[in-house]
Motif scaffolding. Structure first.
Motif, PDB file in Angstrom:
ATOM      1  N   GLY A  17       8.130   4.589  -3.196  1.00 32.88           N
ATOM      2  CA  GLY A  17       6.844   4.505  -3.888  1.00 32.88           C
ATOM      3  C   GLY A  17       5.684   5.146  -3.150  1.00 32.88           C
ATOM      4  N   HIS A  18       5.983   5.921  -2.104  1.00 30.08           N
ATOM      5  CA  HIS A  18       4.878   6.532  -1.356  1.00 30.08           C
ATOM      6  C   HIS A  18       4.542   7.918  -1.891  1.00 30.08           C
ATOM      7  N   GLU A  19       3.404   8.409  -1.414  1.00 34.69           N
ATOM      8  CA  GLU A  19       2.918   9.704  -1.864  1.00 34.69           C
ATOM      9  C   GLU A  19       3.417  10.746  -0.870  1.00 34.69           C
ATOM     10  N   SER A  38       9.707   8.833  -1.319  1.00 31.21           N
ATOM     11  CA  SER A  38       9.155   8.866  -2.664  1.00 31.21           C
ATOM     12  C   SER A  38       9.765   7.740  -3.501  1.00 31.21           C
ATOM     13  N   ASP A  56       0.842  -1.200   0.000  1.00 26.80           N
ATOM     14  CA  ASP A  56       0.000   0.000   0.000  1.00 26.80           C
ATOM     15  C   ASP A  56       0.868   1.237   0.000  1.00 26.80           C
ATOM     16  N   ARG A  57       0.423   2.209  -0.751  1.00 28.88           N
ATOM     17  CA  ARG A  57       1.141   3.481  -0.714  1.00 28.88           C
ATOM     18  C   ARG A  57       0.726   4.246   0.536  1.00 28.88           C
TER      19      ARG A  57
END
Lengths: 586, 314
Positions: free
Chosen positions: B28-30, B25, B4-5
């Motif tokens: 892969g996260h927001e 980032s 999950d992001r």
């Protein structure tokens, strides 16, 4: 045989027979529902605890072995009738665990857990509650001031009673009366005496708040009379001798299920009576943590039932068991006997002496209900909404959410509980109501410290009857101390009783001496002509200990500075460092 | 690691804040980075905002501001957060004369309770570039350490966890102070044995302080304490060391700190540690020596006074 029957009387719940079950009325407090729900609650507790331990064979074996071992060890050292009865069961179980198949293991776990849950669960009988409500104050009046009894028997139920005069209840009662209707209240009082649970029960009743459930040490159930009332007034039994972990789980889950269902509860977060009379600063909050889990559990199921903690202080002018408690503290600082069974509480003559002594003292005991906080230490507004640091209202439910969804998490709840303890410690300091005996004892003890430089605490306690000061000087110092405390009260740092605030300093001295002398077996301070002598440093230490956290703030004469600094260190008192949360909530 | 992001907020556009933003980032996260400077970061995937309100949507927030502005930022940030947020700070300072840990400031001024402190040998460059490194997260809440791991840990970053958050914060701050002394001593040619003695005794002082502030002295032996100090000795070139060196070369403190990049935690804390220790009755001769050098006393004289102290049990 006869003995066994007697023991059964004292250890098993005595319940009055009832032909028809009591049907609670809409205005009845939640606890009136307990009788009808009891079976269901015990079953639910047993189900949850059993489920935790029966997921696989290894866990079942572990809990069975561990419990059997702990129980065998306890019963072997107990060597009483209970041991004779239960030891064969546990020994048999210990021998057979390896031979049981999985289904049998599961049954064994369930049986053990159910038995514990049955043992813990109390009872509530509205008839006993009404009896206690009306009869106990009159009974006490009969003991304390027989001459007033006819008058009180003649007055209406809520008339002016002697107990009403002795016991003063403070706090935002209006708010509590409102909140108890829309959520669950968890009272967390300071603990000085075994009288506390009786006194607080009476205080709640006196100001129209609902009765609460609370855990009482099994040792209090040995007197059939007390046992009868405890059983039927919502107390559940906590046997401190049982070390098995699964028993402690049963206690926690029991208390959690009760709070989930909206039963107002009470925990003594200090765990045991304050031996030293220091305001508690190391709170364990063991069982109280279950309130937080109850809140989270309800949220996860979509039930929005707020839970608030009510920090409460119970303040006595004279402590029933003071003499024994302080000896116990000094004898083995830090390693106190956990259960004292031979103190003043168990002696009728001491009770009578105690009540005779405090009769006629207005506000001999002050209960102060502090402002409620949520489970996470946040203050709340009149409607019980949690308030953030800027006064903005925030959703208490957000604290049990992860990524926007409420979840149960034991480790998280344990961490919240730990932080809540800091908040409670700060609240206790702020809400402790200082009484005349504490002030007079502090002035005398500080003088003793000042005049015996270089001695350690224990050497000092042997300095008996050597430090004296003129009555006028003592009164003047008590007056200066009082003025300082009143100033600190206006800053919100401490609280003093109305008597301390309003009476002449000389009257405060007289009051303290009158209260101590003639009740305690030893003389705390002796008045001879115009001189007051510090007679028993131990008792003075005990009563003045309530002022320890403030000692450095109370110096009005620089000659007392060094003594105050020493006093401030008593009990390893730590300043409230790094407990910002506490500061905010205060 | 979850796929999950996470929605991550970073407060502070300094080197460390930018490094955390990049690392998160990259995983892969927001990421939303709060910074007063537009274009604070050269990564199109990172959203830069000057509004703290934009961080309300984040699940995990990194607070990467110097300790002297922690109170102000926490007060403003607190208006937008609630009990659902997780927060980790990376500050190397302690606040005010009471040496209040930054985690405590956060709990005092925001509704957030699930707070952690990220510390250890990890430096901004390692985060930004993804070079191998290690760090520790101190928090009473295991879920905070888990979330930080999920956000920035990976094949090049090992993240350990401890529940002794105060120990981590004190260790981090005091190593910053000792790093100043390392720079100074190295520039003056102090030998390895003298330096090792000096630092080890300095760490003993840090342990005493940690204990008094409610931490566990053993934490000092971990990544936040000795781990971090070893990175200094191995030459990770942090600003405190540069200031120490400049001072040894006779340059004025103001100029030295300016050249090292502005606000240096180690410089401001020395004096406060000494005052606090005096009040609490804790012996801190090493910190006192550093404070005196920072106040402009001749280093030789200070060192001499340290050497003639009677040595007791370790």
């Amino acid at each position: 045989m006869k003995l066994k029957a007697l023991r059964a009387l004292s250890e098993r719940p005595i319940r009055l027979p009832r032909l028809r079950p009591y049907v609670p009325q809409p205005d009845d407090p939640p606890i009136f529902w307990f009788d009808g729900e009891r079976k269901d609650i015990v079953r639910e507790v047993a189900r949850r605890v059993t489920a935790r331990h029966t997921a696989d064979r290894r866990r079942m074996e572990l809990v069975l072995n561990e419990t059997a071992l702990a129980e065998i060890r306890r019963l072997e050292s107990q060597r009483d009738a209970e041991a004779a009865e239960r030891l064969p069961f546990w020994r048999g179980l210990a021998r057979s665990i390896a031979r049981l198949d999985d289904a049998q293991k599961r049954d064994a776990v369930r049986d053990i857990v159910t038995r514990y849950a049955e043992d813990v669960a109390g009872n509530f009988d509205p008839r006993v509650y009404r009896l206690a409500k009306h009869a106990v104050p009159k009974l006490l009046t009969g003991v304390m001031a027989p001459s007033r009894l006819p008058e009180e028997l003649a007055t209406a139920v809520d008339g002016h009673t002697l107990i009403g005069e002795l016991l003063q209840v403070e706090g935002d009662l209006h708010r509590l009366r409102h909140l108890e209707k829309v959520g669950t209240l968890v009272y967390v009082p300071t603990h000085s005496s075994n009288l506390d649970s009786v006194v607080i029960g009476r205080a709640l009743e006196q100001v129209g708040l609902s009765p609460v459930i609370y855990g009482a040490g099994k040792n209090l159930f040995t007197n059939p009379m007390i046992s009868f009332f405890m059983h039927n007034l919502g107390a559940y039994r906590v046997d401190r001798r049982v070390q098995a972990r699964v028993y402690k789980e049963v206690l926690k889950v029991f208390s959690q299920v009760m709070i989930e269902r909206g039963y107002h509860s009470l925990f003594f977060p200090g765990g045991t009576r304050s031996r030293s009379n220091l305001i508690e600063s190391h709170l364990k909050l063991g069982l109280a943590g279950s309130a937080l889990s109850a809140f989270a559990h309800n949220r996860v199921r979509g039930v929005d039932r707020p839970v608030w903690f009510v920090p409460t202080t119970i303040n006595y002018e004279l402590v029933l068991e003071g003499e024994t408690l302080v000896e116990d503290w000094l004898k083995d600082e830090g390693k106190a006997r956990y259960i004292i069974e031979d103190d003043e509480f168990s002696r009728l003559d001491r009770w009578i002496a105690f009540f005779r002594k405090i009769v006629g003292l207005k506000a001999a005991c002050i209960i102060r209900f502090g402002d409620p906080i949520d489970c996470f230490g946040n203050p709340t507004d009149d409607e019980g909404r949690s308030l953030g640091p800027s006064g903005r209202s925030i959703d208490a439910g957000s604290y049990v959410e992860r990524r926007g969804v409420p979840v149960e998490d034991a480790a998280r709840d344990a961490a919240y509980t730990r932080e809540l303890a800091d908040v409670l410690v700060a609240r206790f300091r702020q809400d402790t109501v200082l009484m005349a005996t504490s002030l007079v004892a502090h002035v005398l003890f500080r003088r003793l410290v000042r005049e015996t430089p270089g001695l350690d605490l224990f050497a000092r306690l042997r300095v008996r009857g050597e430090v004296a000061l003129p009555r006028t000087e003592l009164a003047a110092e008590v007056g200066a101390l009082r003025d300082r405390l009143v100033a600190l009260q206006s800053e919100g740092v401490v609280r003093v009783s109305d008597t301390v605030r309003d009476a002449e300093p000389a009257a405060l001295v007289d009051r303290a001496l009158a209260v101590w002398n003639g009740y305690h077996q030893r003389v705390a301070a002796r008045a001879l002509d115009a001189t007051i002598t510090a007679e028993d440093p131990t008792l003075l230490l005990y009563y003045q200990n309530r002022l320890v956290p403030f000692a450095n703030l109370l110096v009005t004469d620089e000659a007392d500075r060094a003594a105050a600094q020493e006093i401030a260190r008593i009990g390893g008192a730590r300043p409230l460092l790094g407990t910002a949360l506490a500061a905010r909530s205060a | 690691m979850s796929t999950d992001r996470l929605r991550i907020g970073v407060v502070g556009g300094g080197a460390f804040g930018r490094g955390v933003a990049k690392a998160a980032s990259r995983t892969g996260h927001e990421v939303t980075l709060w910074s007063r400077r537009a274009g604070a970061v050269d990564d199109a995937r990172i959203r830069v905002s000057a509004e703290l309100a934009d961080l309300a949507a984040a699940e995990l927030i990194f607070l990467a501001v110097p300790s002297h502005v922690a109170e102000q930022v926490a007060t403003e940030l607190g208006e937008h957060l609630d009990g659902g947020h997780l927060l980790a700070h990376v500050s190397r300072g302690l606040v005010g004369d009471a040496l209040e840990p930054v985690s405590s400031v956060i709990r005092r001024l925001t509704p957030v309770r699930r707070v952690g402190a990220l510390a250890g040998p990890l430096v901004a460059d390692a985060l930004a570039l993804g070079t191998p490194s290690g760090a520790v997260v101190g928090s009473h809440f295991p879920e905070v350490a888990d979330a930080v791991r999920e956000a920035i840990a990976g094949p090049s970053l090992r993240l350990y966890a401890t529940d002794d958050i105060v120990g981590v914060e004190v260790a981090s701050a005091l190593v910053g102070l000792l790093a100043l002394a390392v720079g100074h001593a190295q520039a003056r040619g102090v030998g390895p044995a003298a330096l090792a003695t000096f630092l080890t005794r300095g760490m003993a002082e840090a342990s005493r302080l940690a204990e008094r502030l409610g931490g566990d002295p053993k934490t000092l032996a971990g990544l936040a304490g000795y781990g971090d100090l070893l990175a200094v000795m191995a030459g990770d070139e942090r600003p405190e060391q540069a200031v120490g060196r400049a001072l040894a070369e006779g340059r004025p403190l103001l100029e030295a700190t300016r050249d090292a990049g502005g606000y240096i935690e180690g410089v401001t804390i020395a004096e406060r540690v000494v005052t606090f220790a005096a009040r609490e009755g804790i012996e801190v001769p090493i910190c006192d020596a550093i404070a005196r050098v920072l106040a402009g006393r001749p280093a030789a004289e200070v060192l001499q006074s340290l050497m003639v102290r009677s040595a007791g049990g370790e």
